[in-house]
Design a protein around this motif. Structure first.
Motif, PDB file in Angstrom:
ATOM      1  N   ILE A  25       0.864  -1.178   0.000  1.00 22.55           N
ATOM      2  CA  ILE A  25       0.000   0.000   0.000  1.00 22.55           C
ATOM      3  C   ILE A  25       0.902   1.229   0.000  1.00 22.55           C
ATOM      4  O   ILE A  25       1.710   1.423   0.910  1.00 22.55           O
ATOM      5  CB  ILE A  25      -0.989  -0.004   1.193  1.00 22.55           C
ATOM      6  CG1 ILE A  25      -1.844   1.268   1.185  1.00 22.55           C
ATOM      7  CG2 ILE A  25      -0.289  -0.189   2.520  1.00 22.55           C
ATOM      8  CD1 ILE A  25      -3.039   1.203   2.137  1.00 22.55           C
ATOM      9  N   LEU A  53     -10.252  -0.379   1.394  1.00 19.14           N
ATOM     10  CA  LEU A  53      -9.101   0.521   1.520  1.00 19.14           C
ATOM     11  C   LEU A  53      -8.985   1.055   2.941  1.00 19.14           C
ATOM     12  O   LEU A  53      -7.882   1.149   3.491  1.00 19.14           O
ATOM     13  CB  LEU A  53      -9.220   1.677   0.525  1.00 19.14           C
ATOM     14  CG  LEU A  53      -8.037   2.661   0.505  1.00 19.14           C
ATOM     15  CD1 LEU A  53      -6.740   1.943   0.156  1.00 19.14           C
ATOM     16  CD2 LEU A  53      -8.296   3.806  -0.472  1.00 19.14           C
ATOM     17  N   GLU A 101      -2.125   6.046  -1.681  1.00 17.97           N
ATOM     18  CA  GLU A 101      -3.026   5.025  -1.127  1.00 17.97           C
ATOM     19  C   GLU A 101      -3.491   4.041  -2.203  1.00 17.97           C
ATOM     20  O   GLU A 101      -4.641   3.614  -2.221  1.00 17.97           O
ATOM     21  CB  GLU A 101      -4.243   5.666  -0.431  1.00 17.97           C
ATOM     22  CG  GLU A 101      -3.908   6.739   0.586  1.00 17.97           C
ATOM     23  CD  GLU A 101      -3.061   6.242   1.764  1.00 17.97           C
ATOM     24  OE1 GLU A 101      -2.610   5.089   1.739  1.00 17.97           O
ATOM     25  OE2 GLU A 101      -2.832   7.029   2.695  1.00 17.97           O
ATOM     26  N   LYS A 102      -2.582   3.707  -3.115  1.00 16.14           N
ATOM     27  CA  LYS A 102      -2.919   2.689  -4.111  1.00 16.14           C
ATOM     28  C   LYS A 102      -2.350   1.348  -3.662  1.00 16.14           C
ATOM     29  O   LYS A 102      -1.367   1.284  -2.914  1.00 16.14           O
ATOM     30  CB  LYS A 102      -2.390   3.071  -5.490  1.00 16.14           C
ATOM     31  CG  LYS A 102      -0.876   3.108  -5.617  1.00 16.14           C
ATOM     32  CD  LYS A 102      -0.466   3.526  -7.022  1.00 16.14           C
ATOM     33  CE  LYS A 102       1.067   3.548  -7.150  1.00 16.14           C
ATOM     34  NZ  LYS A 102       1.493   4.006  -8.487  1.00 16.14           N
TER      35      LYS A 102
END
Length: 575
Positions: free
Chosen positions: A463, A487, A468-469
């Motif tokens: 992460i 997420l 925040e991918k």
């Protein structure tokens, strides 16, 4: 199925006891209790037994038994053996979160400690559903009863008093400031306080406050008043008005989830929730017979008092009453337990949906029940530490958190630290369903190298902070909306790993800073540096302490003044 199992079972006595099915290595597969051992174990060889029992019998190579005097003894022994051995075919009680206990540790001069499991000898209070509440209760206990928090051995030799004594939080038995007889009186008073009896404490504090006011010691009187207000603020909001002092647990159990409201002397001291895939009678056995919860006088639960399991539990544990509510007040409290159960069950369903969604996203063949998160922290490559946090069914299991130090690494190299952490951890431990790494594809590949070195395989996901991918081991990138529940869960795991690593790193860095600053002051040798660090922990705490408090630690007023003056300037310049 091994035919020798039945032959051995036929020789079992017609007496109460506990039976154990074991595998080829002698490890327990299933543990049960029986009023009649021979009759109960032979029933397992009936062709109509459930599939779970058939599967267990295929693995079983041995069957053994322990004969006891009564069915009550069998109940207690079975519960404790299941708790200790955790056989794979028994249904096990599982906390939905880790609850803290306060323990008065057994010692010549007992001391107070906050723990997450019952692993040391002593008298336990709790569990408490709120760690903040438990810490506040500990703080009040030190201030009121002056019980020591340290575990040093008191063997008759005299020590110098520490800062806790000067702060009025310890009676200094190590320095002979209190007799054992007086100290044990304080311990008994503390036990009553932790059991919910606050009236006696409040009355004593009122008398002390009045006496201080009469002596014109208004500052001390004000401090006592503040302490009384803190007790009332901490405990009164949790008060459930009962007609008399009651020691009772109120339980709602349904769909594999049990919620327990713990009430002592009119105060609700906690709400606990547990997962258990079995009958309510088995749930109660594992809850109380193993000592996970202290035994109440009354157990308010929708279980028929004439039920054989209720009678057995009542007799074995000495519970005065087990059964449904008998008046409007008890109905209201049971309804409160049911409402709390609804909230817990809704959260469980939300987490279950999130975990299934995560499994679908990553094309996993099973739901990631256990997720471990990993992070690295250092200052330009020095004082390097890594952390591993554990989440089970979407909740942190802090008992299993671990940190690793890499003093040999002197330059920034997160990739190497990740590889070494993974290798070190999974050479000794089972891999999780999902390993989450703070970073992108390079960090993920470093983790995969570590797994290869450890001879293990598991799903690894990265992460990337800021963006925040998500990145998997194949380089696939997943961009989820910030409000996506998957997420949010993974960010929570990542942030918890970051916090846990930083806590140790900051402690090491501060310790190094204190040492370097103290080394600048002439006259402070290794022994004095060590003492200052043991007592004050940080530079700021030394600077905030009085000359007298520093002198008590190092034994020199002249040097204490020098330290106070020097560190006062350092802290002021830093601010």
């Amino acid at each position: 199925m091994d035919p020798d199992l039945r032959k051995k079972a036929e020789k079992f006595p017609n007496r109460p006891g506990v039976y154990i099915f074991k595998d080829a290595n002698g490890d327990p597969l299933y543990i049960g209790k029986a009023k009649n051992l021979r009759k109960r174990v032979l029933s397992y060889f009936n062709p109509n037994v459930p599939d779970k029992i058939k599967a267990m019998l295929k693995e079983a190579k041995q069957v053994d038994c322990v004969v006891v005097n009564s069915e009550n003894e069998a109940l207690l022994l079975e519960a404790n053996m299941i708790f200790e051995e955790k056989p794979p075919y028994n249904t096990l009680l599982k906390e939905t979160r880790v609850y803290p206990f306060i323990v008065i540790v057994d010692d010549t001069f007992p001391y107070l400690k906050l723990v997450r499991e019952k692993s040391i000898a002593g008298e336990y209070f709790g569990p408490y559903s709120d760690i903040g509440f438990a810490r506040e209760l500990m703080d009040l206990s030190f201030k009121i009863f002056k019980i020591r928090s340290c575990s040093i051995r008191i063997d008759g030799g005299r020590r110098k008093v520490c800062l806790e004594y000067h702060l009025g939080r310890c009676s200094a038995p190590c320095a002979g400031k209190i007799s054992r007889e007086e100290y044990m009186k304080s311990i008994e008073n503390l036990k009553r306080f932790l059991k919910g009896d606050i009236d006696e404490v409040l009355e004593k504090l009122r008398d002390d406050m009045k006496r201080m006011a009469d002596l014109l010691e208004f500052e001390k009187a004000g401090a006592i008043r503040d302490m009384m207000n803190k007790i009332l603020k901490l405990l009164k909001p949790q008060n459930i008005v009962l007609p008399d002092d009651r020691k009772m647990d109120v339980i709602h159990f349904e769909k594999g989830l049990g919620v327990v409201l713990k009430i002592r002397n009119g105060f609700m001291l906690g709400k606990m929730s547990y997962n258990f895939d079995g009958e309510i009678s088995e749930f109660l056995e594992q809850l109380y017979c193993t000592g996970k919860l202290d035994t109440p006088d009354e157990l308010i639960v929708n279980l028929d008092p004439s039920d054989p399991s209720a009678r057995l539990l009542k007799n074995a544990l000495g519970i005065f009453r087990i059964g449904p509510p008998k008046d409007e007040m008890e109905n209201r409290i049971l309804e409160m337990a049911r409402m709390n159960w609804e909230e817990e069950f809704k959260m469980m369903e939300d987490v279950e949906r999130t975990l299934r969604k995560l499994a679908d996203l990553l094309r996993m063949d099973r739901t990631p029940r256990r997720i471990e998160g990993m992070d690295v922290s250092h200052t330009h490559g020095i004082l390097t530490v890594s952390s591993v946090v554990v989440f089970e069914d979407g909740r942190p299991n802090k008992r299993e958190y671990r940190r690793y130090r890499f003093d040999e690494i002197k330059v920034p190299n997160d990739f190497e630290v990740i590889k070494l952490t993974v290798q070190r951890r999974y050479s000794k431990h089972d891999v999780p369903d999902l390993l989450l790494i703070d970073g992108g594809i390079q960090q993920v590949r470093s983790a995969l190298e570590g797994l290869k070195k450890a001879g293990k395989l598991c799903k690894v996901l990265g992460i990337v902070k800021g963006e925040e991918k998500l990145v998997d081991e194949f380089g696939n990138v997943f961009n989820l909306p910030m409000d996506d529940d998957v997420l949010r869960l993974l960010i929570h795991v990542r942030d918890e790993a970051h916090r846990f690593a930083n806590t140790l790193h900051t402690k090491l860095r501060d310790r190094r800073l204190v040492i370097s600053r103290l080394e600048e002051i002439p006259g402070i040798g290794k022994k004095r540096k060590k003492k200052l660090l043991e007592v004050f922990k940080s530079l700021n705490k030394i600077a905030e302490s009085s000359v007298e408090e520093i002198k008590e630690v190092i034994g020199s007023e002249k040097l204490a003044k020098k330290i106070k003056e020097y560190l006062g300037k350092v802290v002021k310049d830093a601010g």
